[in-house]
Write an enzyme that holds these catalytic residues in place. Structure first.
Site, PDB file in Angstrom:
ATOM      1  N   CYS A   1      -0.462   4.286   2.415  1.00 58.17           N
ATOM      2  CA  CYS A   1      -0.467   4.177   3.878  1.00 58.17           C
ATOM      3  C   CYS A   1      -0.148   2.750   4.282  1.00 58.17           C
ATOM      4  O   CYS A   1       0.988   2.308   4.105  1.00 58.17           O
ATOM      5  CB  CYS A   1      -1.793   4.650   4.463  1.00 58.17           C
ATOM      6  SG  CYS A   1      -3.259   3.944   3.691  1.00 58.17           S
ATOM      7  N   SER A   2      -1.121   2.019   4.820  1.00 52.01           N
ATOM      8  CA  SER A   2      -0.823   0.654   5.259  1.00 52.01           C
ATOM      9  C   SER A   2      -2.030  -0.260   5.094  1.00 52.01           C
ATOM     10  O   SER A   2      -2.291  -1.096   5.945  1.00 52.01           O
ATOM     11  CB  SER A   2      -0.353   0.659   6.708  1.00 52.01           C
ATOM     12  OG  SER A   2      -1.334   1.273   7.528  1.00 52.01           O
ATOM     13  N   CYS A   3      -2.794  -0.094   3.994  1.00 51.90           N
ATOM     14  CA  CYS A   3      -3.902  -1.008   3.703  1.00 51.90           C
ATOM     15  C   CYS A   3      -3.344  -2.428   3.658  1.00 51.90           C
ATOM     16  O   CYS A   3      -2.310  -2.675   3.031  1.00 51.90           O
ATOM     17  CB  CYS A   3      -4.552  -0.670   2.361  1.00 51.90           C
ATOM     18  SG  CYS A   3      -5.253   0.986   2.304  1.00 51.90           S
TER      19      CYS A   3
ATOM     20  N   CYS B   1       0.882  -1.161   0.000  1.00 53.46           N
ATOM     21  CA  CYS B   1       0.000   0.000   0.000  1.00 53.46           C
ATOM     22  C   CYS B   1       0.918   1.209   0.000  1.00 53.46           C
ATOM     23  O   CYS B   1       1.533   1.513   1.017  1.00 53.46           O
ATOM     24  CB  CYS B   1      -0.893   0.012   1.240  1.00 53.46           C
ATOM     25  SG  CYS B   1      -1.772   1.584   1.432  1.00 53.46           S
TER      26      CYS B   1
END
Lengths: 115, 215
Positions: B115-117, B112
């Site tokens: 961000c941090s999906c 991702c």
């Protein structure tokens, strides 16, 4: 369970979708990602803007435009996301790797341009 | 959130701790929501409990089932979210799950960049490196070099497909079933499936010895 289709009397026409409900693109369509740089947080990474690729799949179900939702607007903004495939060589000049290497990413309908 | 990147953690044991900007923001927001009666503290605790209940063993069960049951695999690749529900794995967020199958000719990697999906509902919280900029930037720009640093060599005749999760979809890699596991049961197979193999930073090694045998 009988499908919705078979419950409908045979004389009625097929349902008509409201604006934005039917997917504008389909798998196999050539698309370009819009090259826009609005102020704020947008969920289209910059490295794909202005680049070309192909729609691989329509992502169901329709979803709220989460960029609009971020500003408190979500009524009537449901459209499709598409899974788009872009060749790595299209994204990066001098990409070192197989010519078949690809990036896949989901892009909201309002960011896609046909062709 | 404890251990947030921006906090200054006391390593000397003196008890001093200065919360970072985002930790103060997060606490203030939570306190305000509770104070205004929108949620109560138990709602927050309960959400954390749900997050913590997810771990790579769930994803491993999915993978092992797909290896053993061709019909299930079809359903998993067609609609990840629905197939998860068959195994009692519900999604607690409004996202879709696309399962990406590794083959002899294609290797999948998940990232991702924004961000941090991450497929948290299926494999729990992401490792720290997944959330840091070096991984996020390099996975989409030089995946082959990055994978080498994980000890993963992708031959030139195998394509790499990098999936960048940015909004509505979470991705999970379905690794190839390791060579040498023909007589493994589904439970034995699930034990071989690692978190990193479902992110796509590694491929699963061939297995030499059956778990029931002494090497």
């Amino acid at each position: 369970m009988p499908s919705v289709q078979s419950q409908r009397p045979p004389m009625l026409p097929a349902p008509r979708w409201a604006d934005g409900e039917a997917a504008l693109f389909k798998a196999g369509d050539r698309v370009r990602i819009a090259e826009r740089f609005p102020i704020g947080h947008y969920r289209v990474p910059r490295y794909i803007r202005g680049k070309s690729g192909m729609v691989e799949a329509v992502i169901e179900p329709r979803a709220v435009n989460n960029e609009e939702e971020g500003f408190g607007r979500n009524a009537g903004s449901k459209r499709h996301y598409y899974r788009v495939a872009l060749p790595m060589a299209e994204l990066w000049q001098g990409y070192a790797g197989s010519a078949r290497d690809q990036l896949k990413i989901e892009v909201f309908e309002t960011w896609l341009i046909r062709g | 959130m404890p251990n947030h990147d921006h906090g200054h953690v006391d390593t000397e044991g003196s008890g001093d701790y200065t919360p970072g900007y985002y930790e103060i923001l997060e606490r203030s927001l939570a306190e305000l929501l509770v104070e205004k009666g929108r949620i109560d503290a138990n709602d927050i605790r309960r959400e954390i409990e749900v997050l913590d209940s997810r771990n790579p063993a769930l994803g491993a069960r999915l993978v092992a089932r797909a290896w053993c049951d061709a019909e299930f695999k079809k359903r998993l690749l067609a609609n990840g979210r629905k197939a998860c529900e068959e195994l009692g794995i519900t999604s607690y967020e409004d996202t879709e799950l696309i399962v990406l199958e590794n083959t002899e000719s294609v290797h999948n990697l998940v990232v991702c960049t924004l961000c941090s999906c991450y497929p948290r509902a299926v494999i729990g919280l992401p490792p720290d490196w997944y959330k840091l900029k070096p991984y996020r930037a390099r996975a989409v720009k030089e995946p082959r070099t990055l994978l080498k640093e994980f000890g993963t060599f992708i031959p030139d005749d195998m394509a790499i497909h990098v999936s960048d999760a940015t909004a509505q979809v979470r991705y999970l890699v379905l690794p190839q079933r390791p060579i040498g596991t023909e007589d493994f049961t589904e439970e034995e197979l699930a034990k071989l499936v690692t978190r990193d193999s479902m992110i796509g930073v590694v491929r699963l090694d061939p297995v030499q010895v059956h778990p029931g045998e002494v090497p």
